[in-house]
Enzyme design. Structure first.
Site, PDB file in Angstrom:
ATOM      1  N   CYS A  41     -60.011  68.635   2.346  1.00 22.79           N
ATOM      2  CA  CYS A  41     -58.951  68.067   1.497  1.00 22.79           C
ATOM      3  C   CYS A  41     -58.754  66.588   1.791  1.00 22.79           C
ATOM      4  O   CYS A  41     -58.757  65.756   0.884  1.00 22.79           O
ATOM      5  CB  CYS A  41     -57.664  68.852   1.721  1.00 22.79           C
ATOM      6  SG  CYS A  41     -56.299  68.222   0.758  1.00 22.79           S
ATOM      7  N   CYS A  46     -59.269  66.721  -2.123  1.00 21.98           N
ATOM      8  CA  CYS A  46     -58.044  66.383  -2.855  1.00 21.98           C
ATOM      9  C   CYS A  46     -57.650  64.902  -2.767  1.00 21.98           C
ATOM     10  O   CYS A  46     -57.396  64.264  -3.791  1.00 21.98           O
ATOM     11  CB  CYS A  46     -56.855  67.195  -2.329  1.00 21.98           C
ATOM     12  SG  CYS A  46     -57.236  68.770  -1.558  1.00 21.98           S
ATOM     13  N   LYS A  49     -60.297  62.146  -3.936  1.00 24.81           N
ATOM     14  CA  LYS A  49     -60.484  62.379  -5.367  1.00 24.81           C
ATOM     15  C   LYS A  49     -59.287  61.879  -6.169  1.00 24.81           C
ATOM     16  O   LYS A  49     -59.438  61.231  -7.203  1.00 24.81           O
ATOM     17  CB  LYS A  49     -60.678  63.875  -5.598  1.00 24.81           C
ATOM     18  CG  LYS A  49     -60.617  64.271  -7.034  1.00 24.81           C
ATOM     19  CD  LYS A  49     -60.300  65.726  -7.183  1.00 24.81           C
ATOM     20  CE  LYS A  49     -58.841  66.029  -7.035  1.00 24.81           C
ATOM     21  NZ  LYS A  49     -58.570  67.472  -7.042  1.00 24.81           N
ATOM     22  N   TYR A 175     -63.593  72.831 -12.011  1.00 27.77           N
ATOM     23  CA  TYR A 175     -62.636  71.725 -11.972  1.00 27.77           C
ATOM     24  C   TYR A 175     -63.203  70.506 -11.250  1.00 27.77           C
ATOM     25  O   TYR A 175     -62.931  69.364 -11.627  1.00 27.77           O
ATOM     26  CB  TYR A 175     -61.287  72.181 -11.397  1.00 27.77           C
ATOM     27  CG  TYR A 175     -61.166  72.209  -9.888  1.00 27.77           C
ATOM     28  CD1 TYR A 175     -60.656  71.126  -9.177  1.00 27.77           C
ATOM     29  CD2 TYR A 175     -61.522  73.337  -9.161  1.00 27.77           C
ATOM     30  CE1 TYR A 175     -60.528  71.148  -7.801  1.00 27.77           C
ATOM     31  CE2 TYR A 175     -61.396  73.369  -7.782  1.00 27.77           C
ATOM     32  CZ  TYR A 175     -60.906  72.271  -7.105  1.00 27.77           C
ATOM     33  OH  TYR A 175     -60.783  72.305  -5.739  1.00 27.77           O
ATOM     34  N   GLU A 179     -63.417  66.910 -13.003  1.00 23.51           N
ATOM     35  CA  GLU A 179     -62.681  65.782 -12.427  1.00 23.51           C
ATOM     36  C   GLU A 179     -63.609  64.595 -12.170  1.00 23.51           C
ATOM     37  O   GLU A 179     -63.279  63.451 -12.512  1.00 23.51           O
ATOM     38  CB  GLU A 179     -62.011  66.221 -11.114  1.00 23.51           C
ATOM     39  CG  GLU A 179     -60.836  67.152 -11.358  1.00 23.51           C
ATOM     40  CD  GLU A 179     -60.166  67.634 -10.090  1.00 23.51           C
ATOM     41  OE1 GLU A 179     -58.993  68.036 -10.160  1.00 23.51           O
ATOM     42  OE2 GLU A 179     -60.802  67.624  -9.021  1.00 23.51           O
ATOM     43  N   HIS A 433     -34.579  63.640 -22.002  1.00 25.60           N
ATOM     44  CA  HIS A 433     -35.101  62.909 -23.147  1.00 25.60           C
ATOM     45  C   HIS A 433     -35.228  61.435 -22.841  1.00 25.60           C
ATOM     46  O   HIS A 433     -34.332  60.882 -22.199  1.00 25.60           O
ATOM     47  CB  HIS A 433     -34.172  63.134 -24.339  1.00 25.60           C
ATOM     48  CG  HIS A 433     -34.703  62.572 -25.607  1.00 25.60           C
ATOM     49  ND1 HIS A 433     -35.772  63.138 -26.269  1.00 25.60           N
ATOM     50  CD2 HIS A 433     -34.326  61.476 -26.309  1.00 25.60           C
ATOM     51  CE1 HIS A 433     -36.026  62.415 -27.347  1.00 25.60           C
ATOM     52  NE2 HIS A 433     -35.171  61.412 -27.393  1.00 25.60           N
ATOM     53  N   GLU A 438     -39.792  67.840 -21.740  1.00 24.09           N
ATOM     54  CA  GLU A 438     -38.696  68.486 -22.457  1.00 24.09           C
ATOM     55  C   GLU A 438     -39.221  69.473 -23.509  1.00 24.09           C
ATOM     56  O   GLU A 438     -38.521  70.401 -23.908  1.00 24.09           O
ATOM     57  CB  GLU A 438     -37.762  67.460 -23.105  1.00 24.09           C
ATOM     58  CG  GLU A 438     -38.366  66.700 -24.263  1.00 24.09           C
ATOM     59  CD  GLU A 438     -37.405  65.678 -24.878  1.00 24.09           C
ATOM     60  OE1 GLU A 438     -36.248  66.026 -25.151  1.00 24.09           O
ATOM     61  OE2 GLU A 438     -37.832  64.524 -25.096  1.00 24.09           O
TER      62      GLU A 438
HETATM   63  C1  FAD Z   1     -64.064  67.701  -4.392  1.00 23.22           C
HETATM   64  C2  FAD Z   1     -62.940  68.632  -4.022  1.00 23.22           C
HETATM   65  C3  FAD Z   1     -61.694  68.444  -4.566  1.00 23.22           C
HETATM   66  C4  FAD Z   1     -60.654  69.286  -4.235  1.00 23.22           C
HETATM   67  N1  FAD Z   1     -59.432  69.076  -4.804  1.00 23.22           N
HETATM   68  C5  FAD Z   1     -58.393  69.877  -4.491  1.00 23.22           C
HETATM   69  C6  FAD Z   1     -57.101  69.637  -5.046  1.00 23.22           C
HETATM   70  O1  FAD Z   1     -56.897  68.694  -5.840  1.00 23.22           O
HETATM   71  N2  FAD Z   1     -56.090  70.461  -4.706  1.00 23.22           N
HETATM   72  C7  FAD Z   1     -56.284  71.512  -3.832  1.00 23.22           C
HETATM   73  O2  FAD Z   1     -55.327  72.212  -3.539  1.00 23.22           O
HETATM   74  N3  FAD Z   1     -57.496  71.755  -3.311  1.00 23.22           N
HETATM   75  C8  FAD Z   1     -58.557  70.969  -3.601  1.00 23.22           C
HETATM   76  N4  FAD Z   1     -59.780  71.195  -3.044  1.00 23.22           N
HETATM   77  C9  FAD Z   1     -59.950  72.379  -2.178  1.00 23.22           C
HETATM   78  C10 FAD Z   1     -59.405  72.126  -0.771  1.00 23.22           C
HETATM   79  O3  FAD Z   1     -60.012  70.978  -0.237  1.00 23.22           O
HETATM   80  C11 FAD Z   1     -59.714  73.336   0.098  1.00 23.22           C
HETATM   81  O4  FAD Z   1     -59.208  74.502  -0.512  1.00 23.22           O
HETATM   82  C12 FAD Z   1     -59.084  73.220   1.475  1.00 23.22           C
HETATM   83  O5  FAD Z   1     -59.528  72.058   2.141  1.00 23.22           O
HETATM   84  C13 FAD Z   1     -59.403  74.463   2.318  1.00 23.22           C
HETATM   85  O6  FAD Z   1     -58.916  74.315   3.617  1.00 23.22           O
HETATM   86  P1  FAD Z   1     -59.618  75.068   4.821  1.00 23.22           P
HETATM   87  O7  FAD Z   1     -58.734  74.819   6.012  1.00 23.22           O
HETATM   88  O8  FAD Z   1     -59.924  76.448   4.458  1.00 23.22           O
HETATM   89  O9  FAD Z   1     -61.028  74.354   5.020  1.00 23.22           O
HETATM   90  P2  FAD Z   1     -61.435  72.829   5.166  1.00 23.22           P
HETATM   91  O10 FAD Z   1     -60.371  71.913   4.772  1.00 23.22           O
HETATM   92  O11 FAD Z   1     -62.751  72.719   4.501  1.00 23.22           O
HETATM   93  O12 FAD Z   1     -61.634  72.652   6.737  1.00 23.22           O
HETATM   94  C14 FAD Z   1     -62.628  73.293   7.449  1.00 23.22           C
HETATM   95  C15 FAD Z   1     -62.941  72.447   8.673  1.00 23.22           C
HETATM   96  O13 FAD Z   1     -63.734  73.205   9.572  1.00 23.22           O
HETATM   97  C16 FAD Z   1     -64.677  72.356  10.169  1.00 23.22           C
HETATM   98  N5  FAD Z   1     -65.769  73.195  10.667  1.00 23.22           N
HETATM   99  C17 FAD Z   1     -66.632  73.981   9.946  1.00 23.22           C
HETATM  100  N6  FAD Z   1     -67.449  74.663  10.774  1.00 23.22           N
HETATM  101  C18 FAD Z   1     -67.087  74.316  12.042  1.00 23.22           C
HETATM  102  C19 FAD Z   1     -67.545  74.704  13.332  1.00 23.22           C
HETATM  103  N7  FAD Z   1     -68.519  75.590  13.481  1.00 23.22           N
HETATM  104  N8  FAD Z   1     -66.951  74.149  14.406  1.00 23.22           N
HETATM  105  C20 FAD Z   1     -65.946  73.243  14.283  1.00 23.22           C
HETATM  106  N9  FAD Z   1     -65.465  72.850  13.087  1.00 23.22           N
HETATM  107  C21 FAD Z   1     -66.012  73.388  11.979  1.00 23.22           C
HETATM  108  C22 FAD Z   1     -65.097  71.421   9.044  1.00 23.22           C
HETATM  109  O14 FAD Z   1     -65.647  70.225   9.569  1.00 23.22           O
HETATM  110  C23 FAD Z   1     -63.762  71.200   8.350  1.00 23.22           C
HETATM  111  O15 FAD Z   1     -63.081  70.060   8.869  1.00 23.22           O
HETATM  112  C24 FAD Z   1     -60.852  70.357  -3.330  1.00 23.22           C
HETATM  113  C25 FAD Z   1     -62.121  70.562  -2.766  1.00 23.22           C
HETATM  114  C26 FAD Z   1     -63.152  69.711  -3.108  1.00 23.22           C
HETATM  115  C27 FAD Z   1     -64.495  69.922  -2.492  1.00 23.22           C
END
Ligand code: FAD
Length: 448
Positions: A41, A46, A49, A175, A179, A433, A438
């Site tokens: 994110c 997010c 973007k 999406y 976007e 308004h 609205e």
């Molecule tokens: C282009 C794009 C736009 C998006 N726009 C939106 C939006 O506008 N609104 C919205 O709500 N959501 C959006 N999302 C989705 C949102 O980013 C994800 O749903 C959210 O980040 C999920 O959180 P998470 O904690 O599950 O995983 P993540 O945020 O992906 O975090 C996972 C973390 O784990 C780490 N990791 C992975 N494997 C290991 C390992 N073995 N050891 C140590 N660390 C590890 C990674 O480096 C990462 O930092 C978007 C996604 C993308 C790709």
């Protein structure tokens, strides 16, 4: 070895929230992160973007300002400045995340982690044991399969693309694809978007899908549905993509936005006995327990609803159960969401098609209009607002919008839907308004 209460693998939306709030409740917590804190994110999703989406509106805003009396030479856009300023802001956020974690007493461990056994995690050769382990490793972009597929980049590489693509091909209709098509079109690229389905944004209300697609086309995106890339190659003047119908397009960059898969590779799930489902996501129960009960998983890696606020809510439900007020079931109903196309989409609740399946008779209210701003801007952009109402109970089941600030507007209506608001309550609400919002409280005549 000192046994902790919780080790979190992954410092993204879900992992950081879980680690921080667990530590604030007195748990001894470590968090392992392989990349930058904040996860997808903050670093690749997010936030960057949305910043680029704001940038992409400025060119259009300049054009629109003429009708309001502004004139002057067309401003130039500098991609390098945008990239640099974005990177500075993201680095600031990385620091904020680190401070929050350390301030709460979380031990932050840098490096790739894997489950060494059912009770311990190994991070770059160091082992930590814990009573509970949380896997919050998120997801990664998935590439389509065709000859030359490696020439395409994913959303991860779009933010720092070098040089700015004057011609961009976007593959996909979800999406993220829509976007990026809107953003780069707004920034000045000639964008072709190719999607194999009949209409973009599968899963959204059909009226919304058709309407936003038409608006994107009006703004210049060359959207080709029922189309597919079958091969790609590099030529002297760019990248050449061949389409299923035999057509050929030449561009400077190709974005494959063709879905995401859960990040489970190299995690050692098998060693610990953690099972994945048929889609490769970690299988969990209602309490986010995996097949090994003290190993939990949340967020994109469980592939339920891939949104940041959902990962945050799952983290809070899990921490409440493990270290707080007790068991609480996560509610996945009426999750509002936005698509930052130009114009935006904002939506909460059931689509008309879903409501027809689950409920009896419906009343549909729909309003399409030219926003006040565009009476002088001369932009041809239009707004669509739609309410889906259950006829028997009068409950509003769905609120959908395409138009400026749709995400901002629909967030408020999501509260009303959560509270079970009826159409009569919408009708009894006084409008603000003159706003576009609205319209949601002044639609009186059903169209179906
Ligand atoms: C282009 C794009 C736009 C998006 N726009 C939106 C939006 O506008 N609104 C919205 O709500 N959501 C959006 N999302 C989705 C949102 O980013 C994800 O749903 C959210 O980040 C999920 O959180 P998470 O904690 O599950 O995983 P993540 O945020 O992906 O975090 C996972 C973390 O784990 C780490 N990791 C992975 N494997 C290991 C390992 N073995 N050891 C140590 N660390 C590890 C990674 O480096 C990462 O930092 C978007 C996604 C993308 C790709």
């Amino acid at each position: 070895m000192n046994t902790l209460d919780l080790v979190v693998i992954g410092g993204g939306s879900g992992g950081v929230r879980a680690a921080r709030t667990a530590a604030q409740r007195g748990a001894r917590v470590a968090l392992a992160e392989a990349g930058a804190l904040g996860g997808t994110c903050v670093n690749l999703g997010c936030i960057p973007k949305k910043l680029y989406s704001y940038a992409a509106h400025y060119g259009e805003a300049f054009e629109e300002s003429h009708g309001f009396g502004f004139s002057g030479p067309a401003p130039a856009f500098d991609w390098e400045t945008l990239k640099r300023n974005r990177a500075i802001e993201i680095m600031r956020l990385n620091g904020v995340y680190e401070k929050l974690l350390i301030g709460a007493g979380v031990q932050v461990m840098r490096g790739r982690a894997r489950l060494a056994d059912a009770h311990s995690v190994e991070i770059e050769g160091e082992r930590v044991s814990a009573k509970n382990i949380l896997v919050a490793t998120g997801g990664a972009p998935q590439r389509p399969h065709f000859p030359g597929q490696d020439l395409a980049i994913t959303s991860n590489e779009m933010f720092d693309l070098e040089p700015f693509p004057q011609r961009l091909l976007v593959i996909g209709g979800g999406y993220i694809a829509c976007e990026f098509a809107s953003i780069f079109n707004g920034l000045g690229s000639r964008v072709i978007q190719v999607y194999r389905g009949a209409q973009v944004l599968r899963g959204f209300d059909d009226d919304i899908r058709g309407f936003v697609a038409a608006e994107m086309v009006k703004k210049g995106v060359d959207l080709r549905t029922n189309a597919q890339v079958t091969a790609m190659k590099r030529t002297a003047s760019g990248l050449q993509a061949t389409l299923q119908d035999g057509g050929v397009v030449e561009v400077d960059a190709v974005l494959a936005a063709t879905g995401r898969r859960p990040n489970v590779t190299g995690l050692g799930l098998e060693a610990a006995g953690v099972q994945v489902n048929e889609h490769g996501a970690i299988a969990v129960d209602d309490d986010f327990r995996t097949s090994v009960p003290h190993i939990c998983a949340i967020g994109d890696v469980i592939d339920r609803v891939q949104l940041t606020p959902v990962a945050l809510a799952e983290a809070m439900a899990l921490v409440d159960r493990l270290f707080g007020s007790g068991r609480r079931k996560m509610n996945y109903e009426n999750i509002p969401t936005a698509v930052f196309t130009h114009p935006d989409v904002g939506t909460v609740g059931l689509t008309e098609a879903q409501a027809r399946q689950r409920h009896g008779r419906l009343r549909i209210y729909r309003s399409e209009f030219r926003p006040l701003k565009h009476t002088l801007s001369m932009s041809s952009e239009r707004t669509l607002m739609k309410l889906v109402v259950d006829d028997a109970s009068d409950r509003v089941l769905g609120v959908h919008m395409v138009g400026a600030d749709a995400g901002e507007i629909v967030q408020g209506f999501a509260v009303a839907l959560k509270a079970g608001a009826t159409k009569a309550v919408f009708d009894a609400t006084i409008g603000i308004h003159p706003t576009a919002a609205e319209e949601f409280v002044t639609m009186r005549e059903p169209v179906a």
